[in-house]
Design a protein around this motif. Structure first.
Motif, mmCIF file in Angstrom:
data_model
loop_
_atom_site.group_PDB
_atom_site.id
_atom_site.type_symbol
_atom_site.label_atom_id
_atom_site.label_comp_id
_atom_site.label_asym_id
_atom_site.label_seq_id
_atom_site.Cartn_x
_atom_site.Cartn_y
_atom_site.Cartn_z
ATOM 1 N N LEU A 1 0.840 -1.202 0.000
ATOM 2 C CA LEU A 1 0.000 0.000 0.000
ATOM 3 C C LEU A 1 0.873 1.249 0.000
ATOM 4 N N ILE A 2 0.528 2.200 -0.843
ATOM 5 C CA ILE A 2 1.220 3.490 -0.887
ATOM 6 C C ILE A 2 0.247 4.537 -0.348
ATOM 7 N N VAL A 3 0.612 5.158 0.788
ATOM 8 C CA VAL A 3 -0.292 6.078 1.484
ATOM 9 C C VAL A 3 0.291 7.490 1.419
ATOM 10 N N PRO A 4 -0.258 8.370 0.572
ATOM 11 C CA PRO A 4 0.222 9.752 0.503
ATOM 12 C C PRO A 4 -0.230 10.539 1.736
ATOM 13 N N PRO A 5 0.440 11.648 2.029
ATOM 14 C CA PRO A 5 0.018 12.477 3.173
ATOM 15 C C PRO A 5 -1.218 13.293 2.833
ATOM 16 N N GLY A 6 -1.876 13.804 3.878
ATOM 17 C CA GLY A 6 -2.979 14.736 3.666
ATOM 18 C C GLY A 6 -4.281 14.105 3.218
ATOM 19 N N GLY A 7 -4.430 12.799 3.376
ATOM 20 C CA GLY A 7 -5.705 12.170 3.043
ATOM 21 C C GLY A 7 -5.903 11.858 1.573
ATOM 22 N N ALA A 8 -4.853 11.919 0.752
ATOM 23 C CA ALA A 8 -4.980 11.555 -0.664
ATOM 24 C C ALA A 8 -5.299 10.069 -0.782
ATOM 25 N N PRO A 9 -5.872 9.643 -1.915
ATOM 26 C CA PRO A 9 -6.267 8.237 -2.073
ATOM 27 C C PRO A 9 -5.070 7.276 -1.933
ATOM 28 N N VAL A 10 -5.344 6.144 -1.318
ATOM 29 C CA VAL A 10 -4.322 5.117 -1.142
ATOM 30 C C VAL A 10 -4.160 4.334 -2.437
ATOM 31 N N GLU A 11 -2.915 4.070 -2.822
ATOM 32 C CA GLU A 11 -2.633 3.297 -4.025
ATOM 33 C C GLU A 11 -2.181 1.888 -3.645
ATOM 34 N N THR A 12 -2.492 0.938 -4.499
ATOM 35 C CA THR A 12 -2.055 -0.448 -4.300
ATOM 36 C C THR A 12 -0.832 -0.717 -5.160
ATOM 37 N N TRP A 13 0.178 -1.318 -4.534
ATOM 38 C CA TRP A 13 1.412 -1.691 -5.250
ATOM 39 C C TRP A 13 1.413 -3.195 -5.470
ATOM 40 N N TRP B 1 4.699 8.005 9.409
ATOM 41 C CA TRP B 1 4.231 6.611 9.525
ATOM 42 C C TRP B 1 2.943 6.567 10.356
ATOM 43 N N ILE B 2 2.926 7.311 11.468
ATOM 44 C CA ILE B 2 1.722 7.334 12.314
ATOM 45 C C ILE B 2 0.549 7.925 11.543
ATOM 46 N N GLU B 3 0.810 8.995 10.790
ATOM 47 C CA GLU B 3 -0.247 9.629 10.003
ATOM 48 C C GLU B 3 -0.804 8.650 8.975
ATOM 49 N N ALA B 4 0.082 7.956 8.276
ATOM 50 C CA ALA B 4 -0.355 6.993 7.264
ATOM 51 C C ALA B 4 -1.109 5.835 7.898
ATOM 52 N N ARG B 5 -0.581 5.337 9.020
ATOM 53 C CA ARG B 5 -1.228 4.189 9.682
ATOM 54 C C ARG B 5 -2.598 4.593 10.220
ATOM 55 N N THR B 6 -2.735 5.818 10.712
ATOM 56 C CA THR B 6 -4.028 6.290 11.211
ATOM 57 C C THR B 6 -5.053 6.356 10.092
ATOM 58 N N SER B 7 -4.625 6.794 8.914
ATOM 59 C CA SER B 7 -5.568 6.919 7.794
ATOM 60 C C SER B 7 -6.070 5.562 7.317
ATOM 61 N N LEU B 8 -5.351 4.481 7.643
ATOM 62 C CA LEU B 8 -5.765 3.133 7.232
ATOM 63 C C LEU B 8 -6.754 2.510 8.199
ATOM 64 N N GLY B 9 -6.993 3.137 9.365
ATOM 65 C CA GLY B 9 -7.941 2.597 10.331
ATOM 66 C C GLY B 9 -7.533 1.213 10.812
ATOM 67 N N GLU B 10 -8.492 0.277 10.758
ATOM 68 C CA GLU B 10 -8.233 -1.083 11.236
ATOM 69 C C GLU B 10 -7.742 -2.020 10.131
ATOM 70 N N ARG B 11 -7.350 -1.480 8.970
ATOM 71 C CA ARG B 11 -6.799 -2.336 7.924
ATOM 72 C C ARG B 11 -5.503 -2.967 8.410
ATOM 73 N N GLN B 12 -5.293 -4.207 8.046
ATOM 74 C CA GLN B 12 -4.152 -4.956 8.536
ATOM 75 C C GLN B 12 -2.923 -4.697 7.657
ATOM 76 N N VAL B 13 -1.961 -3.996 8.208
ATOM 77 C CA VAL B 13 -0.651 -3.838 7.560
ATOM 78 C C VAL B 13 0.410 -4.081 8.621
ATOM 79 N N SER B 14 1.613 -4.377 8.190
ATOM 80 C CA SER B 14 2.686 -4.679 9.129
ATOM 81 C C SER B 14 3.068 -3.442 9.932
#
Length: 503
Positions: free
Chosen positions: A41-53, A104-117
């Motif tokens: 997952l590629i998570v841009p700052p500022g709430g932009a859409p998450v991209e899948t790699w 990292w915290i900002e990106a992880r927060t935007s993912l909510g309860e989605r499971q990432v490492s």
């Protein structure tokens, strides 16, 4: 050491490579081609859409340093960034590391309860070349871990396991990992830094770490409090996932990832007096904590061995039967005055006389003391059964002192230097209070003996390293009459200027 996650060119086009460290045959046997289907997952700052790699293929490629043969590299779309573990483990780049953890915290927060490492070694933080600054790439976990493992076991544990709680998931796990990374950045060391997996997980579960205010003297109260709360199970005990999300939000408020944080601004100056006070408090905490952890694990380790042996089970059953019978026929406190009851309680430690200790107390007083003595009593009986003819496995501290207090083959346990002082009440009242000061001698564990022997290197001059260690305690005891006999109803134990009441 070469890095196994890197950017390179293939047919003139940029790509991100994951070097598995395996040749084609080993790669096929390990069935690592399955990793091609694992997304990142590629998570841009500022709430932009998450991209899948997604990986696009596998190539055979020679090592960058030329010191090893070709290996299979899984490659996909490029991502210019630096691994988070490399940043946080570099003390010379504290500000960069702090900014990266905030992203990292900002990106992880935007993912909510989605499971990432939550492992920092599986995350890359963009510096702004191909993606906006602060973009975080959560690499496919299994693929990233395979590559980091190929770098060496130290890289995997220092870049991953030091920061992941074994029992948490979702935002609760993310809050713990964020706190562990911030602790590393501010204190210069990880809160849980054991290199053996079992010990590391045990430390995390038992909260065996130095408080951040002592590890990073002068750290402001708010970040120190949040880090301490997250590491101490705050996200697990106060509302589960919601508490994890709340902690992450509070971290973001402090770090302000959109700005360039200055690590020094999170500290306040300390006077020399304050610094010396914190240093002394740190030394006392470590001494007390290490002794408590080693004693508890010594008992747990030996109890597990007992439970696993058939002969030990039989002896435990016979011991339990003996306990039931002795409670009906055993000694009491009849005819003893209150001071004699106190004296008898502490004398019973060295003789492993848990029966006498039980009749000296009431209302659950001394429960942990009695449990410890029962465990050591059973351990002693089992070892005697297995090591017939050998020296007694455990001898009383009083006997050890009488014979010169030198190195011995047996474990030493018991109370010495007991001083009993009346505080209030007398034999004509229904309640008496005493203060008891003494030294409790605790046995070494087998691991400690081996470590001491290795450190001594066979040098007789280092023989004293095998001596038992005594801990000074002061107890305040309350005795009450029960059926006309004195019994200890409460024990308040004081050690190193901190106190707790026995359950």
């Amino acid at each position: 050491m070469s890095r196994r996650i890197f950017n390179f060119e293939i047919d003139g086009e940029p790509a991100l490579g994951f070097d598995t460290g395996l040749d084609p045959r080993a790669f096929a046997q390990a069935k690592l081609a399955l990793f091609l289907n694992e997304p990142g997952l590629i998570v841009p700052p500022g709430g932009a859409p998450v991209e899948t790699w997604k990986a696009s293929g596998v190539i055979e490629r020679a090592g960058e340093d030329g010191g090893r043969g070709p290996a299979m590299v899984i490659q996909g779309p490029p991502f210019e960034g630096e691994r988070l573990d490399i940043l946080i483990n570099d003390s010379a780049r504290q500000n960069e590391a702090l900014a990266a953890v905030g992203r990292w915290i900002e990106a992880r927060t935007s993912l909510g309860e989605r499971q990432v490492s939550c492992r920092p070694c599986t995350a890359l933080v963009s510096s702004g070349d191909s993606f906006p600054p602060g973009t975080v790439f959560f690499a496919p976990e299994n693929l990233a871990l395979r590559c980091v493992q190929a770098e060496g076991p130290d890289t995997l544990i220092q870049g991953g396991e030091w920061y992941v709680h074994p029992d948490l998931s979702g935002t609760a796990a993310a809050a713990f990992s964020a706190a562990a990374m911030l602790y590393r950045v501010f204190a210069g060391t990880a809160p849980f830094a054991a290199r053996e997996d079992l010990t590391l997980r045990q430390d995390m579960r038992e909260l065996n770490f130095l408080p951040v205010r002592l590890a990073a003297p002068g750290l402001d109260e708010k970040p120190a409090g949040l880090i301490q709360k997250a590491l101490s199970g705050g996200a697990k005990t106060e509302g589960g996932p919601q508490s994890g999300a709340a902690l992450l939000s509070q971290f973001l408020e402090i770090l302000k990832p959109a700005a360039a944080p200055d690590a020094a601004s999170f500290f306040h100056p300390l006077s020399e007096v304050e610094r010396l006070r914190l240093t002394k408090e740190k030394e006392q905490f470590l001494k007390k904590k290490n002794l408590a952890v080693k004693t508890r694990r010594f008992v747990i380790r030996n109890t597990a061995i007992i439970a696993g042996a058939v002969a030990a089970v039989l002896i435990a059953l016979l011991t339990a039967r003996s306990l039931i019978k002795s409670r009906a026929e055993g000694p009491g406190t009849s005819g003893m005055d209150s001071a004699q009851v106190v004296q008898s309680y502490y004398d019973a430690f060295g003789g492993l006389d848990h029966q006498l200790m039980e009749v000296c107390v009431t209302k659950g007083a001394g429960k942990s003391d009695i449990e410890m003595v029962v465990n050591l009593f059973v351990i002693s009986k089992v070892r005697q059964a297995y090591e017939a003819g050998a020296a007694p496995p455990i001898i009383s501290a009083a006997q050890w002192r009488e014979t010169g207090a030198g190195p011995v083959d047996s474990q030493v346990f018991g109370v010495t230097d007991l001083e009993i002082e009346p505080l209030s009440g007398n034999e004509t009242t229904d309640e008496v209070r005493y203060r008891a000061a003494y030294t409790l001698w605790l046995p070494f564990s087998q691991q400690e003996e081996e470590e001491s022997a290795d450190a001594a290197g066979g040098d007789p001059a280092a023989e004293t390293s095998l001596l038992p260690r005594g801990v000074h305690y002061t107890d305040e005891l309350t005795l009450v009459r029960k059926r006309g006999n004195w019994r200890i109803a409460e024990i308040n134990r004081v050690y190193n200027n901190s106190s707790y009441a026995e359950e």
